[in-house]
Design a protein around this motif. Structure first.
Motif, PDB file in Angstrom:
ATOM      1  N   PRO A 150       0.794  -1.228   0.000  1.00  0.00           N
ATOM      2  CA  PRO A 150       0.000   0.000   0.000  1.00  0.00           C
ATOM      3  C   PRO A 150       0.829   1.282   0.000  1.00  0.00           C
ATOM      4  O   PRO A 150       0.270   2.381   0.064  1.00  0.00           O
ATOM      5  CB  PRO A 150      -0.804  -0.120   1.301  1.00  0.00           C
ATOM      6  N   ASP A 151       2.142   1.151  -0.092  1.00  0.00           N
ATOM      7  CA  ASP A 151       3.017   2.327  -0.054  1.00  0.00           C
ATOM      8  C   ASP A 151       3.151   2.918  -1.452  1.00  0.00           C
ATOM      9  O   ASP A 151       3.308   2.189  -2.428  1.00  0.00           O
ATOM     10  CB  ASP A 151       4.400   1.931   0.465  1.00  0.00           C
ATOM     11  N   PRO A 152       3.104   4.244  -1.595  1.00  0.00           N
ATOM     12  CA  PRO A 152       3.181   4.845  -2.932  1.00  0.00           C
ATOM     13  C   PRO A 152       4.566   4.839  -3.564  1.00  0.00           C
ATOM     14  O   PRO A 152       4.702   5.108  -4.760  1.00  0.00           O
ATOM     15  CB  PRO A 152       2.704   6.282  -2.698  1.00  0.00           C
ATOM     16  N   ARG A 153       5.595   4.534  -2.807  1.00  0.00           N
ATOM     17  CA  ARG A 153       6.931   4.459  -3.396  1.00  0.00           C
ATOM     18  C   ARG A 153       6.993   3.255  -4.347  1.00  0.00           C
ATOM     19  O   ARG A 153       6.309   2.262  -4.132  1.00  0.00           O
ATOM     20  CB  ARG A 153       7.982   4.360  -2.292  1.00  0.00           C
ATOM     21  N   PRO A 154       7.806   3.341  -5.410  1.00  0.00           N
ATOM     22  CA  PRO A 154       7.762   2.319  -6.465  1.00  0.00           C
ATOM     23  C   PRO A 154       8.309   0.962  -6.036  1.00  0.00           C
ATOM     24  O   PRO A 154       9.288   0.870  -5.298  1.00  0.00           O
ATOM     25  CB  PRO A 154       8.608   2.920  -7.582  1.00  0.00           C
ATOM     26  N   THR A 155       7.662  -0.084  -6.542  1.00  0.00           N
ATOM     27  CA  THR A 155       8.083  -1.461  -6.318  1.00  0.00           C
ATOM     28  C   THR A 155       8.118  -2.192  -7.642  1.00  0.00           C
ATOM     29  O   THR A 155       7.136  -2.153  -8.407  1.00  0.00           O
ATOM     30  CB  THR A 155       7.108  -2.194  -5.381  1.00  0.00           C
ATOM     31  N   TRP A 156       9.249  -2.847  -7.922  1.00  0.00           N
ATOM     32  CA  TRP A 156       9.343  -3.749  -9.078  1.00  0.00           C
ATOM     33  C   TRP A 156       9.557  -5.159  -8.564  1.00  0.00           C
ATOM     34  O   TRP A 156      10.406  -5.389  -7.687  1.00  0.00           O
ATOM     35  CB  TRP A 156      10.515  -3.370  -9.993  1.00  0.00           C
ATOM     36  N   ALA A 176      -2.267  -7.425  -7.028  1.00  0.00           N
ATOM     37  CA  ALA A 176      -3.218  -6.633  -7.820  1.00  0.00           C
ATOM     38  C   ALA A 176      -3.643  -5.348  -7.104  1.00  0.00           C
ATOM     39  O   ALA A 176      -3.939  -4.334  -7.761  1.00  0.00           O
ATOM     40  CB  ALA A 176      -4.448  -7.476  -8.157  1.00  0.00           C
ATOM     41  N   ASP A 177      -3.661  -5.376  -5.784  1.00  0.00           N
ATOM     42  CA  ASP A 177      -4.074  -4.182  -5.046  1.00  0.00           C
ATOM     43  C   ASP A 177      -2.884  -3.375  -4.513  1.00  0.00           C
ATOM     44  O   ASP A 177      -3.069  -2.433  -3.747  1.00  0.00           O
ATOM     45  CB  ASP A 177      -5.014  -4.556  -3.904  1.00  0.00           C
ATOM     46  N   TRP A 178      -1.665  -3.751  -4.912  1.00  0.00           N
ATOM     47  CA  TRP A 178      -0.494  -2.973  -4.514  1.00  0.00           C
ATOM     48  C   TRP A 178      -0.428  -1.681  -5.329  1.00  0.00           C
ATOM     49  O   TRP A 178      -0.840  -1.636  -6.490  1.00  0.00           O
ATOM     50  CB  TRP A 178       0.792  -3.766  -4.733  1.00  0.00           C
ATOM     51  N   ILE A 179       0.100  -0.645  -4.724  1.00  0.00           N
ATOM     52  CA  ILE A 179       0.200   0.664  -5.365  1.00  0.00           C
ATOM     53  C   ILE A 179       1.558   0.809  -6.051  1.00  0.00           C
ATOM     54  O   ILE A 179       2.586   0.379  -5.519  1.00  0.00           O
ATOM     55  CB  ILE A 179       0.017   1.778  -4.314  1.00  0.00           C
ATOM     56  N   ASN A 180       1.569   1.424  -7.217  1.00  0.00           N
ATOM     57  CA  ASN A 180       2.820   1.771  -7.910  1.00  0.00           C
ATOM     58  C   ASN A 180       3.764   0.572  -8.009  1.00  0.00           C
ATOM     59  O   ASN A 180       4.950   0.664  -7.701  1.00  0.00           O
ATOM     60  CB  ASN A 180       3.512   2.944  -7.200  1.00  0.00           C
ATOM     61  N   THR A 181       3.206  -0.564  -8.436  1.00  0.00           N
ATOM     62  CA  THR A 181       3.940  -1.829  -8.476  1.00  0.00           C
ATOM     63  C   THR A 181       3.909  -2.414  -9.876  1.00  0.00           C
ATOM     64  O   THR A 181       2.861  -2.411 -10.532  1.00  0.00           O
ATOM     65  CB  THR A 181       3.325  -2.831  -7.484  1.00  0.00           C
ATOM     66  N   GLU A 182       5.064  -2.907 -10.334  1.00  0.00           N
ATOM     67  CA  GLU A 182       5.161  -3.544 -11.644  1.00  0.00           C
ATOM     68  C   GLU A 182       5.775  -4.927 -11.498  1.00  0.00           C
ATOM     69  O   GLU A 182       6.730  -5.116 -10.737  1.00  0.00           O
ATOM     70  CB  GLU A 182       6.040  -2.714 -12.597  1.00  0.00           C
ATOM     71  N   VAL A 183       5.227  -5.903 -12.250  1.00  0.00           N
ATOM     72  CA  VAL A 183       5.785  -7.248 -12.305  1.00  0.00           C
ATOM     73  C   VAL A 183       6.534  -7.397 -13.628  1.00  0.00           C
ATOM     74  O   VAL A 183       5.959  -7.199 -14.698  1.00  0.00           O
ATOM     75  CB  VAL A 183       4.684  -8.316 -12.192  1.00  0.00           C
ATOM     76  N   HIS A 184       7.819  -7.745 -13.543  1.00  0.00           N
ATOM     77  CA  HIS A 184       8.666  -7.893 -14.720  1.00  0.00           C
ATOM     78  C   HIS A 184       9.139  -9.344 -14.816  1.00  0.00           C
ATOM     79  O   HIS A 184      10.002  -9.776 -14.035  1.00  0.00           O
ATOM     80  CB  HIS A 184       9.870  -6.956 -14.645  1.00  0.00           C
ATOM     81  N   PRO A 185       8.596 -10.134 -15.744  1.00  0.00           N
ATOM     82  CA  PRO A 185       9.044 -11.526 -15.904  1.00  0.00           C
ATOM     83  C   PRO A 185      10.506 -11.597 -16.349  1.00  0.00           C
ATOM     84  O   PRO A 185      10.976 -10.746 -17.123  1.00  0.00           O
ATOM     85  CB  PRO A 185       8.117 -12.084 -16.988  1.00  0.00           C
ATOM     86  N   VAL A 186      11.204 -12.601 -15.832  1.00  0.00           N
ATOM     87  CA  VAL A 186      12.584 -12.860 -16.240  1.00  0.00           C
ATOM     88  C   VAL A 186      12.547 -14.077 -17.158  1.00  0.00           C
ATOM     89  O   VAL A 186      12.360 -15.210 -16.709  1.00  0.00           O
ATOM     90  CB  VAL A 186      13.502 -13.110 -15.034  1.00  0.00           C
ATOM     91  N   ALA A 187      12.716 -13.846 -18.453  1.00  0.00           N
ATOM     92  CA  ALA A 187      12.533 -14.894 -19.459  1.00  0.00           C
ATOM     93  C   ALA A 187      13.497 -16.056 -19.242  1.00  0.00           C
ATOM     94  O   ALA A 187      14.693 -15.858 -18.983  1.00  0.00           O
ATOM     95  CB  ALA A 187      12.722 -14.322 -20.856  1.00  0.00           C
ATOM     96  N   GLY A 188      12.972 -17.278 -19.356  1.00  0.00           N
ATOM     97  CA  GLY A 188      13.790 -18.478 -19.318  1.00  0.00           C
ATOM     98  C   GLY A 188      14.292 -18.887 -17.955  1.00  0.00           C
ATOM     99  O   GLY A 188      15.012 -19.878 -17.840  1.00  0.00           O
ATOM    100  N   ALA A 189      13.936 -18.148 -16.909  1.00  0.00           N
ATOM    101  CA  ALA A 189      14.491 -18.409 -15.579  1.00  0.00           C
ATOM    102  C   ALA A 189      13.498 -19.160 -14.697  1.00  0.00           C
ATOM    103  O   ALA A 189      12.282 -19.008 -14.829  1.00  0.00           O
ATOM    104  CB  ALA A 189      14.868 -17.092 -14.910  1.00  0.00           C
ATOM    105  N   ASP A 190      14.049 -19.957 -13.755  1.00  0.00           N
ATOM    106  CA  ASP A 190      13.225 -20.486 -12.686  1.00  0.00           C
ATOM    107  C   ASP A 190      13.586 -19.729 -11.406  1.00  0.00           C
ATOM    108  O   ASP A 190      14.311 -18.732 -11.448  1.00  0.00           O
ATOM    109  CB  ASP A 190      13.388 -21.999 -12.546  1.00  0.00           C
ATOM    110  N   HIS A 191      13.085 -20.189 -10.274  1.00  0.00           N
ATOM    111  CA  HIS A 191      13.233 -19.445  -9.023  1.00  0.00           C
ATOM    112  C   HIS A 191      14.692 -19.167  -8.674  1.00  0.00           C
ATOM    113  O   HIS A 191      14.999 -18.157  -8.036  1.00  0.00           O
ATOM    114  CB  HIS A 191      12.573 -20.230  -7.885  1.00  0.00           C
ATOM    115  N   PHE A 192      15.607 -20.049  -9.111  1.00  0.00           N
ATOM    116  CA  PHE A 192      17.002 -19.945  -8.699  1.00  0.00           C
ATOM    117  C   PHE A 192      17.857 -19.143  -9.669  1.00  0.00           C
ATOM    118  O   PHE A 192      19.002 -18.820  -9.370  1.00  0.00           O
ATOM    119  CB  PHE A 192      17.559 -21.345  -8.457  1.00  0.00           C
ATOM    120  N   LEU A 193      17.321 -18.833 -10.847  1.00  0.00           N
ATOM    121  CA  LEU A 193      17.917 -17.896 -11.803  1.00  0.00           C
ATOM    122  C   LEU A 193      19.305 -18.289 -12.296  1.00  0.00           C
ATOM    123  O   LEU A 193      20.065 -17.451 -12.777  1.00  0.00           O
ATOM    124  CB  LEU A 193      17.950 -16.482 -11.220  1.00  0.00           C
ATOM    125  N   VAL A 194      19.639 -19.573 -12.207  1.00  0.00           N
ATOM    126  CA  VAL A 194      20.942 -20.022 -12.709  1.00  0.00           C
ATOM    127  C   VAL A 194      21.015 -19.768 -14.212  1.00  0.00           C
ATOM    128  O   VAL A 194      20.115 -20.145 -14.966  1.00  0.00           O
ATOM    129  CB  VAL A 194      21.154 -21.514 -12.406  1.00  0.00           C
TER     130      VAL A 194
END
Length: 213
Positions: A150-156, A176-194
């Motif tokens: 709920p904070d107006p400062r930006p979140t990615w 969905a109800d977060w303020i000033n928030t963007e979801v950026h997918p990381v292509a080809g990665a799983d949770h561990f990002l190797v």
């Protein structure tokens, strides 16, 4: 990373009196100032984990002041694991330590990976300029504890395309109800990002550019 930018040891002191092991790099005129929180201690997470180390090195190499730390009970940090409760004090103390390190307090970007991302989202200290959350499970704590929402400062949110715990569509629903928030997918990665950590470097640079910190 040149010798003059090699990580130096420091200590973060929490509000409940624990001393946490940490490292930082503080150039005289940093591009930005960033704290990075590590993944789950009970699954081997520490301040040298892959994503933390990748972001730390990249941010230092691009002129940022950066601090990484071990949560309570990890490595040389005092205390013991507190299942996300006391760790909220750890994050707040790390932010305050880096913000106050210069002649005057400065804004701090708060980053974290996995468990560390969830804990970062609990901290809304006034020094925080924004949040860069990598693969947040968004279930370490009750959703009401994620005060970044709920904070107006930006979140990615940098969410791996194939994340086993919280993939992009699920992350979008959860925030969905977060303020000033963007979801950026990381292509080809799983949770561990190797093998995909270079894509995080691009994303964090973009985020810092939007902040102008």
């Amino acid at each position: 990373m040149t010798d003059d930018l090699a990580p130096a040891p420091t200590t973060v002191t929490t509000a409940d009196g624990l001393h946490l092991e940490a490292q930082w790099v503080r150039p005289a005129r940093p591009r930005s100032t960033v704290v990075i929180a590590h993944p789950h201690p009970q699954h081997g997470g520490n301040m040298h984990s892959l994503v933390v180390s990748t972001l730390f090195t990249h941010l230092v190499d691009t002129g940022c002041a950066v601090l990484r730390f071990n949560f309570r009970g990890v490595g040389g940090s005092e205390g013991e694991h507190d299942f996300g409760e006391g760790e909220q004090l750890d994050v707040a103390a790390a932010v305050a330590t880096l913000a106050d390190a210069g002649p005057a307090p400065v804004p701090v970007v708060l980053a974290g990976w996995s468990f560390g991302a969830d804990l970062a989202a609990t901290c809304t200290a006034p020094e925080v300029a924004g949040w860069f959350l990598v693969a947040p499970p968004l279930r370490v704590l009750d959703p009401g504890r994620f005060k970044a929402g709920p904070d107006p400062r930006p979140t990615w949110l940098a969410v791996p395309e194939r994340d086993q715990f919280n993939p992009p569509d699920q992350a979008r629903t959860a925030t969905a109800d977060w303020i000033n928030t963007e979801v950026h997918p990381v292509a080809g990665a799983d949770h561990f990002l190797v093998g995909r950590t270079d894509r995080l470097n691009v994303l964090v640079d973009r985020f810092l550019d939007t902040l102008g910190t």
